[in-house]
Scaffold this active site. Structure first.
Site, PDB file in Angstrom:
ATOM      1  CE  LYS A   6      -3.951   2.208   0.209  1.00 20.14           C
ATOM      2  NZ  LYS A   6      -4.950   2.150  -0.863  1.00 20.14           N
ATOM      3  CB  THR A  11      -5.838   7.729   4.589  1.00 22.57           C
ATOM      4  OG1 THR A  11      -6.788   7.379   3.579  1.00 22.57           O
ATOM      5  CG2 THR A  11      -4.631   8.393   3.939  1.00 22.57           C
ATOM      6  CG  ASP A  63      -6.916  -0.440   1.188  1.00 21.24           C
ATOM      7  OD1 ASP A  63      -8.120  -0.731   1.333  1.00 21.24           O
ATOM      8  OD2 ASP A  63      -6.522   0.709   0.976  1.00 21.24           O
ATOM      9  N   GLY A  93      -6.500   6.532  -3.616  1.00 21.62           N
ATOM     10  CA  GLY A  93      -7.302   7.394  -4.469  1.00 21.62           C
ATOM     11  C   GLY A  93      -6.820   7.347  -5.907  1.00 21.62           C
TER      12      GLY A  93
END
Length: 213
Positions: free
Chosen positions: A38, A42, A50, A118
């Site tokens: 990752k 956040t 994740d 993102g």
């Protein structure tokens, strides 16, 4: 020789985490050693949700590199863009820590899949974006798209941006999880397949089935 790929999406909810885990599982089946990383996590404290999802999709337990945070070296508590999350936690983002983690993983595995946070234009600082990291580290990009209304616009904008930056597009992955309108989904897939074929002939176009299938 080991290779790292950066996985980004056309927006925050493109399904990057699922696609990252799914691709890792396919690479495992090919007999290659693979690990996911990752870029910046956040919305978590002390672990990466994740990375946890990647392992579940891969069908493996958490790895030693997960437990010592090599796969998620930068974690912030607030679920926001990296630059805002860092500011709220009162910390700076040390890209050298991320680079070192990737280096270690490349020494141990054939393939490293780095999931972004993102989309490509998410700010890491006020004047440094995710796309700048991908470009400066010369990482081949795997871009995740879907068939949500408006996704053609977001996908083409992302592809135009990486073309300007000289980033290699390794693959455009269409995530079928969000397909709710068959007409739109089929048209979007066809359009994006043709677009990639014309503008990025060396890149692959592939689909990933929904986790619910």
């Amino acid at each position: 020789m080991s290779q790292a790929y950066f996985i980004s999406g056309i927006d925050t909810d493109a399904g990057k985490s699922y696609v990252t885990g799914y691709l890792a599982s396919l690479i495992m089946k090919e007999g290659k050693s693979v690990i996911t990383q990752k870029f910046i996590q956040t919305g978590n404290t002390g672990f990466s949700e994740d990375i946890d999802l990647h392992r579940k999709i891969m069908g493996v337990e958490m790895l030693p590199e997960d437990l010592d945070h090599t796969t998620a070296p930068v974690i912030f508590s607030y679920p926001a863009s990296a630059q805002l999350a860092a500011r709220l936690d009162g910390r700076e983002i040390d890209l050298a820590v991320i680079d070192e983690a990737t280096r270690k993983l490349k020494e141990r595995y054939d393939i490293v899949l780095i999931e972004g946070a993102g989309g490509l234009m998410v700010p890491v600082t006020d004047d440094f974006f995710t796309i700048d990291y991908v470009s400066s580290r010369r990482l081949p990009l795997i871009l995740v798209a879907n068939g949500v209304l408006g996704s053609i616009n977001h996908t083409v904008l992302s592809l135009e941006a990486i073309k300007v930056r000289g980033i290699e597009l390794a693959a455009l992955i269409y995530n079928e999880h969000f397909d709710t309108d068959r007409v739109i989904a089929e048209d979007t897939q066809g359009f994006l397949r043709r677009y990639v074929s014309r503008h990025f002939p060396a890149a692959r176009f592939a689909t990933v089935p929904s986790l619910q299938d």
